[in-house]
Enzyme design. Structure first.
Site, mmCIF file in Angstrom:
data_model
loop_
_atom_site.group_PDB
_atom_site.id
_atom_site.type_symbol
_atom_site.label_atom_id
_atom_site.label_comp_id
_atom_site.label_asym_id
_atom_site.label_seq_id
_atom_site.Cartn_x
_atom_site.Cartn_y
_atom_site.Cartn_z
ATOM 1 N N TRP A 31 0.841 -1.159 0.158
ATOM 2 C CA TRP A 31 -0.040 0.059 -0.015
ATOM 3 C C TRP A 31 0.871 1.186 -0.055
ATOM 4 C CZ3 TRP A 31 -5.108 0.064 -0.964
ATOM 5 C CH2 TRP A 31 -5.772 1.100 -0.742
ATOM 6 N N HIS A 97 -8.529 5.911 10.472
ATOM 7 C CA HIS A 97 -7.738 4.579 10.427
ATOM 8 C C HIS A 97 -6.230 4.490 10.662
ATOM 9 C CE1 HIS A 97 -6.407 5.829 6.327
ATOM 10 N NE2 HIS A 97 -5.556 4.767 6.398
#
Length: 164
Positions: A31, A97
């Site tokens: 990511w 998050h």
């Protein structure tokens, strides 16, 4: 000093140990790949520049930063691995998050290091923006990957001293 005022690739390399026989695992989150690839390259090159052998460096990819802990744990438990460098990037964004992920990863990597008695290095960027990440992944503030590799080397030296 905050990294906003510091080049992350400027650090003392005095008295680094011989790492030609040491083995490193670099765990890289996929990511934010543009950032994590640059961090990996910095860490990898720094290890080579300070004497690590290319065949003594293992790379393991994981989907995201949250998975760094599990992979670091698996690799740190291997007898042939001396140090693990976890590389990731969690950008603040609009949700919380990052708070949960960054805290979990930091705590998880600390636990792996304590459990295995091996250096497990936190090479995870936690910037507010993509530009801040790029600035710390080979941009104007240097490369956090370089710093992570030097940290691994220095921790191996300290390990040698305290375990004599």
């Amino acid at each position: 000093m905050s990294s906003a005022n510091k080049n992350l690739s400027v650090f003392s390399t005095d008295n680094l140990p011989d790492i030609s026989t040491r083995r490193f695992a670099l765990v890289v989150a996929e990511w934010n790949e543009e950032v994590t690839e640059a961090l990996f390259e910095g860490a990898y090159q720094t290890l080579l520049n300070h004497g690590a052998q290319p065949d003594h460096i293992i790379r393991a990819n994981v989907p995201g930063s949250y998975e760094l802990t599990t992979a670091a744990n698996w690799l740190a438990q291997r007898a042939d691995i001396d140090a693990v460098i976890a590389i990731g990037c969690v950008i603040q964004g609009e949700t919380k998050h990052n708070d949960y992920i960054n805290h979990a990863v930091a705590q998880g990597l600390t636990n792996v290091s304590l459990k295995t008695n091996k250096p497990v290095i936190f090479g995870v960027l936690t910037p507010n923006t993509q530009q801040q990440a790029l600035d710390r992944a080979g941009g104007i503030h240097g490369n956090k990957g370089d710093e992570a590799a030097i940290t691994a080397i220095k921790m191996l030296k300290l390990s040698e001293l305290v375990n004599e």
